[in-house]
Design a protein around this motif. Structure first.
Motif, short mmCIF file in Angstrom:
data_model
loop_
_atom_site.label_atom_id
_atom_site.label_comp_id
_atom_site.label_asym_id
_atom_site.label_seq_id
_atom_site.Cartn_x
_atom_site.Cartn_y
_atom_site.Cartn_z
N LEU A 290 5.95 17.32 -9.12
CA LEU A 290 4.82 16.74 -8.40
C LEU A 290 3.93 17.83 -7.80
O LEU A 290 2.70 17.75 -7.85
N LEU A 291 4.55 18.85 -7.23
CA LEU A 291 3.76 19.97 -6.69
C LEU A 291 3.02 20.68 -7.82
O LEU A 291 1.85 21.04 -7.68
N ASP A 292 3.71 20.86 -8.93
CA ASP A 292 3.10 21.54 -10.07
C ASP A 292 1.93 20.75 -10.63
O ASP A 292 0.97 21.32 -11.14
N ALA A 293 2.00 19.41 -10.52
CA ALA A 293 0.92 18.56 -11.01
C ALA A 293 -0.25 18.51 -10.05
O ALA A 293 -1.25 17.84 -10.33
N LEU B 82 11.71 12.31 -14.68
CA LEU B 82 11.06 13.02 -13.58
C LEU B 82 9.95 12.20 -12.95
O LEU B 82 9.39 12.59 -11.93
N SER B 83 9.60 11.08 -13.53
CA SER B 83 8.55 10.23 -13.00
C SER B 83 9.03 9.52 -11.75
O SER B 83 10.15 8.99 -11.72
N GLY C 273 0.81 -1.21 0.00
CA GLY C 273 0.00 0.00 0.00
C GLY C 273 0.84 1.26 0.00
O GLY C 273 0.57 2.20 -0.75
N HIS C 274 1.88 1.28 0.83
CA HIS C 274 2.75 2.46 0.89
C HIS C 274 3.48 2.68 -0.43
O HIS C 274 3.65 3.82 -0.88
N THR C 275 3.91 1.60 -1.06
CA THR C 275 4.63 1.72 -2.32
C THR C 275 3.72 2.26 -3.41
O THR C 275 4.09 3.18 -4.16
N VAL C 276 2.51 1.70 -3.52
CA VAL C 276 1.57 2.14 -4.56
C VAL C 276 1.21 3.61 -4.37
O VAL C 276 1.19 4.40 -5.33
N HIS C 277 0.94 4.01 -3.12
CA HIS C 277 0.55 5.40 -2.86
C HIS C 277 1.70 6.37 -3.09
O HIS C 277 1.47 7.55 -3.32
N ALA C 278 2.93 5.88 -3.01
CA ALA C 278 4.09 6.75 -3.17
C ALA C 278 4.62 6.77 -4.60
O ALA C 278 5.68 7.31 -4.85
N LEU C 279 3.87 6.21 -5.54
CA LEU C 279 4.28 6.23 -6.95
C LEU C 279 3.14 6.78 -7.81
O LEU C 279 2.56 6.07 -8.64
#
Length: 602
Positions: free
Chosen positions: A298-301, A266-267, A133-139
Motif C-alpha cells: 500500500l505504501l509502495d502504491a 495482498l489486496s 463510509g469507513h469501510t469503503v475508504h479502508a478498502l
C-alpha cells in the motif's frame, strides 16, 4: 407471548412502549429462521414489508458484497426500507443459523412513527452510513503495485563451493525458494525446482557444489517495475524467480512466480474476505500474516499514512469479529447484550504494525453480575490471545478486555466516565485519555450514545479541562539545544503522541466527540476552538511524522525485522530531516500555548 414481550422490551425502539402495547406487538410477532448464508433482504431489491429483530444468531449487513456490520441479538433491520417504501440500502444475510422476530409492517410503522422512536431510527441510520463510509475508504484498490512490494525477506547468498545440502538447508531455514550464488563468472541462482530436477530426480549428489547446478547469467528486474510488467518478463524468459535490484544494482530480494500469482492475497479486499471467512483461528492467523506485506504494498502504491492506518484498523476489526465468532461458538451465546470497543490508535483508525491492541468490553446491566462477567472474561481472554497471535500484541499497560478494569457493565462504564469529570486525579485522567478514544466494533449493546453524551459534556467541567491540559504535554518532542534533533528516538512517543494528545485536548475541551487525530484538528479549527494556522501546522506535522514512521516500518519489514518506532534522523534525506525538525518545533510551540488553560498555581 410473555417471553417475546420480555425480549422485545429490552431493546429499542420497543423499550419505550407501555406494557399493554408491548403485549400487542408480541402477539402479532412471528419467528422466522434463516440458514447460514441466506438473504433476508437484498440491496436495491423489493422493499421490506416487515420489521426484523435478531433473536438468536447474527446477521451480516452488506453493501456491494462488503460486510459493513454484524447485527447481534436485539438489533433491528428493515426499518428504513419499511418507512420509505424504497428498496433496502443493504443486503442482510445470515452470518450463521439465525432466528429473527418478524413484526408485520402496519404494527411496526405505528411503533416507528412514535416520537420516542424517531431518534433511534436516525441513530441507526447514521451509524450504518458512517460504517459504510469507513469501510469503503479502508478498502483502496491497489493498481500500481511495484515488484519490490512483493519481497518478503532479504536475499540469501552462498559461495560457489557451498554444497547443495548446505544451500538447501539455508533455503529451508530462511523459508525461501531460491538462493543466489556469487561467483567470478557473475551471479548465479539455485531454486527449489533445480533441487528437484537435478538432485532428487537427477544425478547430482548432496555434496556437489552449488556452482555445478546453478543457472547463470541471472535475469534481474528493477525495483520500480510494476508487478504486472515483471510477470510478463518472467513468462517471456521462461523463469520462475526474478532477483530485484535497486538503483545501485544491489539485489534487495527475490520474487517468485508464486508471489506474482498470489497478488490478490495482498489486496485489502482479498485479505478482509479471507479473515471474515476463516474457518478457524489457525486460518485467521495465517491470513493475518499477510498484513505486513500488504502494508508495504500500500505504501509502495502511493497511499498516504492515514489511508494505510484505516486499512489496518479495518482488518483488525474484521479479525476481532471473527475471533468473537469463535469465542461464542466455544462458550455459548452471550447471556446479555454486549459491545466490544476498540480503544487507542485502533479506535482513531490510526493503527500501525507496531501498535499494541487496546480494547474494552461493555455488557448490559447496572452492576457486575459474577456469572455474566465470568462469561465475558472467557470470551475476552480468547479474543485478546487470538489478536496477539495475529500480530497485535498485548498492551504493556494491560488495557485489554480480559482485564476486569476494562470489562464492565454499561452502568459501570457510565459511572467511570462521570467519575473522570468529578474526580480528575491522575488515574482518572489517564483512564480518560484512553477510554475517551473509543469506537464500537461489534455487539448489539447500545453503549455508544450514553458515553458520547458524557464526552460532549466535557466543557462543563473546567477543573477536568485544566488538568487535562497539563497531561496533554506529558510526551514532548525530543528536541535538543536550539531545537536540534536527537540521535535515535521513539517517533511514537516523541512525534505521534504529542500531536494526538493535543488534538484530543482541543476536541474534548470543546465538546467535539470525533476520534481521529486529523479530524479532531479540523473540527477544532472549524468551531473556532483552535486557530486555523496552528491546526494546519499540527495536521501537516502529524502527516509527516506518520509518513516517516510508516516508511521506517516498511524498511524493517523488507529487511525481515519486526517493526519498531526507533528512528534515526541521520538516515533521513536532508530535506525530510529539516521538515521533521520544524514539525516537532511547531508541536512544542503548540504545547506551550496550553498554559492559558491552566490556572495559576495548579
Amino acid at each position: 407471548m410473555e417471553d417475546v414481550a420480555g425480549f422485545l422490551g429490552r431493546f429499542p425502539p420497543f423499550d419505550q412502549l407501555p406494557r399493554e402495547e408491548l403485549a400487542r406487538v408480541a402477539a402479532v410477532a412471528r419467528v422466522k429462521h434463516f440458514s447460514s448464508g441466506e438473504d433476508a433482504l437484498v440491496e436495491d431489491g423489493p422493499p421490506a414489508t416487515e420489521l426484523f429483530l435478531v433473536h438468536t444468531g447474527s446477521m451480516e449487513l452488506l453493501h456491494q458484497e462488503e460486510i459493513i456490520d454484524v447485527l447481534e441479538p436485539g438489533e433491528c433491520f428493515g426499518h428504513p426500507s419499511l418507512l420509505t417504501g424504497m428498496g433496502p440500502a443493504f443486503t442482510v444475510r445470515a452470518h450463521e443459523e439465525t432466528a429473527c422476530l418478524v413484526i408485520p409492517g402496519s404494527a411496526a410503522i405505528e411503533i416507528l412513527r412514535r416520537p420516542g422512536s424517531a431518534s433511534w431510527v436516525a441513530l441507526t441510520l447514521r451509524e450504518r452510513l458512517t460504517r459504510t463510509g469507513h469501510t469503503v475508504h479502508a478498502l483502496p484498490e491497489v493498481r500500481t503495485l511495484r515488484i519490490a512490494s512483493l519481497i518478503s525477506s532479504p536475499p540469501v547468498f552462498c559461495e560457489p563451493e557451498t554444497s547443495i545440502q548446505e544451500a538447501a538447508r539455508a533455503m529451508t531455514d530462511r523459508q525461501v525458494s531460491a538462493v543466489l550464488v556469487r561467483s567470478r563468472h557473475g551471479l548465479g541462482i539455485v531454486t527449489d525446482s533445480d533441487l528437484r530436477k537435478k538432485v532428487v530426480a537427477g544425478d547430482a549428489s548432496r555434496e556437489t557444489p552449488v556452482a555445478e547446478i546453478m543457472t547463470t547469467p541471472v535475469i534481474t528486474t528493477p525495483a520500480y517495475r510494476l508487478a504486472v510488467e515483471a510477470s510478463i518478463q518472467m513468462m517471456n524468459a521462461g523463469v520462475h524467480h526474478l532477483p530485484v535490484v535497486d538503483e545501485q544494482q544491489d539485489i534487495v530480494g527475490v520474487v517468485s512466480a508464486a508471489d506474482l500469482m498470489n497478488l490478490e492475497t495482498l489486496s485489502p479486499f482479498g485479505i478482509r474476505r479471507a479473515l471474515a471467512r476463516a474457518e478457524d483461528e489457525e486460518a485467521l492467523v495465517e491470513t493475518a500474516a499477510q498484513l505486513p506485506r500488504t502494508f508495504v504494498a500500500l505504501l509502495d502504491a502511493g497511499l498516504d499514512a492515514a489511508s494505510v492506518g484505516r486499512v489496518l484498523s479495518l482488518q483488525s476489526d474484521t479479525a476481532t469479529e471473527r475471533l468473537l465468532d469463535f469465542a461464542t461458538e466455544r462458550h455459548g451465546p452471550a447471556p446479555v447484550p454486549w459491545g466490544w470497543l476498540a480503544l487507542g490508535s485502533t479506535a482513531r483508525r490510526e493503527l500501525t504494525l507496531a501498535s499494541d491492541q487496546d480494547n474494552a468490553l461493555a455488557y448490559q446491566g447496572e452492576g457486575r453480575d459474577p456469572q455474566v462477567d465470568a462469561y465475558f472474561a472467557r470470551v475476552a481472554e480468547d479474543v485478546n490471545a487470538g489478536l496477539a497471535r495475529c500480530g497485535l500484541g498485548a498492551d504493556a499497560a494491560d488495557v485489554l478486555a480480559r482485564n476486569a478494569e476494562w470489562r464492565m457493565s454499561e452502568g459501570e462504564w457510565i459511572r467511570i466516565f462521570d467519575e473522570c469529570f468529578e474526580q480528575p486525579d491522575r488515574s482518572h485522567l489517564v483512564r480518560a485519555a484512553v477510554s475517551f478514544d473509543f469506537r464500537h466494533v461489534a455487539g448489539g449493546l447500545e453503549i455508544v450514545s450514553p458515553l458520547v453524551e458524557r464526552i460532549r459534556e466535557t466543557p462543563r467541567h473546567p477543573d477536568f479541562v485544566a488538568r487535562l491540559a497539563r497531561t496533554a504535554t506529558d510526551f514532548k518532542p525530543p528536541l535538543r539545544f536550539r531545537g536540534k534533533l536527537p540521535g535515535h528516538f521513539d517517533i511514537k512517543k516523541g512525534g505521534t503522541m504529542p500531536i494526538t494528545n493535543l488534538a484530543r485536548f482541543h476536541a474534548l475541551a470543546n465538546g467535539i466527540t470525533i476520534s481521529p487525530t486529523r479530524d479532531r484538528l479540523v473540527a477544532a479549527a472549524e468551531t473556532g476552538a483552535l486557530d486555523a494556522g496552528t491546526a494546519r501546522t499540527l495536521r501537516e506535522a502529524f502527516d509527516l511524522v506518520a509518513k516517516i514512521r510508516f516508511e521506517h516500518h516498511a524498511s524493517q519489514i523488507q529487511a525481515g525485522k519486526p517493526p519498531d518506532n526507533m528512528v534515526d534522523p541521520t538516515e533521513l534525506p536532508p530535506l525530510v530531516r529539516l521538515d521533521l525538525r520544524e514539525a516537532l518545533r511547531s508541536v512544542a510551540a503548540a504545547q506551550k500555548q496550553l498554559s492559558r488553560y491552566v490556572p495559576l498555581g495548579m
